[in-house]
Design a protein around this motif. Structure first.
Motif, mmCIF file in Angstrom:
data_model
loop_
_atom_site.group_PDB
_atom_site.id
_atom_site.type_symbol
_atom_site.label_atom_id
_atom_site.label_comp_id
_atom_site.label_asym_id
_atom_site.label_seq_id
_atom_site.Cartn_x
_atom_site.Cartn_y
_atom_site.Cartn_z
ATOM 1 N N PRO A 72 0.829 -1.477 -0.077
ATOM 2 C CA PRO A 72 -0.447 -0.001 0.541
ATOM 3 C C PRO A 72 0.739 1.538 0.193
ATOM 4 O O PRO A 72 1.949 1.525 0.462
ATOM 5 C CB PRO A 72 -0.668 -0.095 1.183
ATOM 6 N N LEU A 73 0.670 2.523 -0.945
ATOM 7 C CA LEU A 73 1.577 3.208 -0.658
ATOM 8 C C LEU A 73 1.204 4.292 0.090
ATOM 9 O O LEU A 73 2.955 4.420 0.049
ATOM 10 C CB LEU A 73 0.715 4.188 -2.154
ATOM 11 N N HIS A 74 0.814 4.541 1.632
ATOM 12 C CA HIS A 74 0.644 5.225 2.074
ATOM 13 C C HIS A 74 1.385 4.175 3.426
ATOM 14 O O HIS A 74 2.443 4.513 3.906
ATOM 15 C CB HIS A 74 -0.869 5.603 3.229
ATOM 16 N N PHE A 75 1.725 2.657 3.129
ATOM 17 C CA PHE A 75 2.768 2.036 4.251
ATOM 18 C C PHE A 75 4.162 2.317 3.877
ATOM 19 O O PHE A 75 4.991 2.690 4.254
ATOM 20 C CB PHE A 75 2.756 0.866 4.097
ATOM 21 N N GLY A 76 4.400 2.006 2.207
ATOM 22 C CA GLY A 76 5.644 2.215 1.668
ATOM 23 C C GLY A 76 6.044 3.505 2.123
ATOM 24 O O GLY A 76 7.641 3.775 2.654
ATOM 25 N N TYR A 77 5.170 4.952 1.446
ATOM 26 C CA TYR A 77 5.645 5.969 1.672
ATOM 27 C C TYR A 77 5.848 5.958 3.705
ATOM 28 O O TYR A 77 7.658 6.846 3.770
ATOM 29 C CB TYR A 77 4.890 7.706 1.869
ATOM 30 N N GLY A 78 5.301 5.863 4.259
ATOM 31 C CA GLY A 78 5.512 6.132 5.555
ATOM 32 C C GLY A 78 6.561 5.469 6.310
ATOM 33 O O GLY A 78 7.595 6.089 7.220
ATOM 34 N N ALA A 79 7.075 4.026 5.691
ATOM 35 C CA ALA A 79 7.892 3.092 6.181
ATOM 36 C C ALA A 79 9.395 4.110 5.747
ATOM 37 O O ALA A 79 10.350 4.261 6.453
ATOM 38 C CB ALA A 79 8.050 1.894 6.169
ATOM 39 N N ILE A 80 9.455 4.430 4.405
ATOM 40 C CA ILE A 80 10.467 4.229 4.210
ATOM 41 C C ILE A 80 11.071 5.881 4.341
ATOM 42 O O ILE A 80 12.095 6.188 4.772
ATOM 43 C CB ILE A 80 11.161 4.682 1.776
ATOM 44 N N LEU A 81 10.226 7.006 4.206
ATOM 45 C CA LEU A 81 10.132 8.635 4.839
ATOM 46 C C LEU A 81 10.927 7.866 6.634
ATOM 47 O O LEU A 81 11.736 9.079 6.473
ATOM 48 C CB LEU A 81 9.593 9.256 4.699
ATOM 49 N N GLY A 82 10.235 6.928 6.927
ATOM 50 C CA GLY A 82 10.761 7.127 8.562
ATOM 51 C C GLY A 82 12.020 6.560 8.733
ATOM 52 O O GLY A 82 12.768 6.875 9.723
ATOM 53 N N GLY A 83 12.058 5.464 8.202
ATOM 54 C CA GLY A 83 14.053 5.412 7.691
ATOM 55 C C GLY A 83 14.977 6.051 7.633
ATOM 56 O O GLY A 83 15.842 6.347 7.772
ATOM 57 N N VAL A 84 14.627 7.438 6.050
ATOM 58 C CA VAL A 84 15.443 8.446 6.054
ATOM 59 C C VAL A 84 15.221 9.610 7.144
ATOM 60 O O VAL A 84 16.276 9.814 7.384
ATOM 61 C CB VAL A 84 14.508 9.470 4.910
ATOM 62 N N ILE A 85 13.899 9.499 7.712
ATOM 63 C CA ILE A 85 14.709 10.436 9.042
ATOM 64 C C ILE A 85 15.446 10.382 10.601
ATOM 65 O O ILE A 85 15.982 10.873 10.773
ATOM 66 C CB ILE A 85 12.549 10.944 9.437
ATOM 67 N N GLY A 86 15.165 8.584 10.730
ATOM 68 C CA GLY A 86 15.950 8.414 11.714
ATOM 69 C C GLY A 86 17.156 8.430 11.054
ATOM 70 O O GLY A 86 17.697 8.090 11.946
ATOM 71 N N CYS A 87 17.558 8.197 9.856
ATOM 72 C CA CYS A 87 19.185 8.392 9.505
ATOM 73 C C CYS A 87 20.338 9.734 9.357
ATOM 74 O O CYS A 87 20.705 9.598 9.889
ATOM 75 C CB CYS A 87 19.539 7.468 8.224
ATOM 76 N N SER A 88 18.380 10.166 9.295
ATOM 77 C CA SER A 88 19.367 11.737 8.724
ATOM 78 C C SER A 88 19.704 13.012 10.144
ATOM 79 O O SER A 88 19.908 13.054 10.582
ATOM 80 C CB SER A 88 18.393 12.381 7.880
ATOM 81 N N PHE A 89 18.555 11.739 11.775
ATOM 82 C CA PHE A 89 18.799 12.299 13.109
ATOM 83 C C PHE A 89 19.937 11.917 13.331
ATOM 84 O O PHE A 89 20.690 12.662 14.213
ATOM 85 C CB PHE A 89 17.830 11.846 13.473
ATOM 86 N N VAL A 90 20.045 10.026 13.243
ATOM 87 C CA VAL A 90 21.014 9.771 13.669
ATOM 88 C C VAL A 90 22.761 10.534 12.780
ATOM 89 O O VAL A 90 23.968 10.372 13.726
ATOM 90 C CB VAL A 90 21.254 8.072 13.949
#
Length: 140
Positions: A69-87
């Motif tokens: 599902p589009l909302h799940f893929g978008y949320g998961a990938i962007l959540g990973g990008v946010i986590g990596c950019s914060f760390v």
């Protein structure tokens, strides 16, 4: 005779007398940058929107290829990008502004995609093999 001990040939080219005595005296101090809140905000908004667009394209590829599902893929990938950019990203003010902008794009984008999940439908392409094209069609 062997000559003088301290000839030009006997020394390294970079060697200078008294270099090691003056090593600790003069250090160049980096001046702190002037705060530029307007420019930092514009850069953070631009980077956040660009990253959100790239992640949306990746989520579309996941939807088409694996039926995620589009909302799940978008949320998961962007959540990973946010986590990596914060760390791994810088902890200064512009870096945290980019992370904040990404969080806003993440929340709003996922909410919009979740709300419009019924309207998003990918129809399969009508690809047929060569044998199916030459076979006569049945009348409905």
């Amino acid at each position: 005779m062997a000559g003088k001990r301290f000839t030009v040939r006997g020394r390294s080219i970079r060697w200078r007398e008294g270099r090691y005595r003056q090593r600790g005296r003069r250090r160049l101090q980096a001046r702190p940058l002037k705060p530029r809140p307007v420019l930092d905000t514009l850069v953070a908004i631009g980077v956040s929107l660009f990253a959100g667009g790239l992640v949306f394209c990746m989520a579309l590829l996941l939807l088409g290829a694996h039926k995620v599902p589009l909302h799940f893929g978008y949320g998961a990938i962007l959540g990973g990008v946010i986590g990596c950019s914060f760390v791994f990203g810088p902890r200064d003010r512009p870096g945290l502004m980019v992370v904040g902008g990404l969080v806003v794009v993440w929340v709003l984008g996922t909410a919009v995609l979740y709300a419009s999940r019924d309207q998003i439908v990918l129809r399969p392409h009508e690809h047929r093999s060569a044998a199916a094209k030459s076979a006569p069609r049945k009348a409905d």
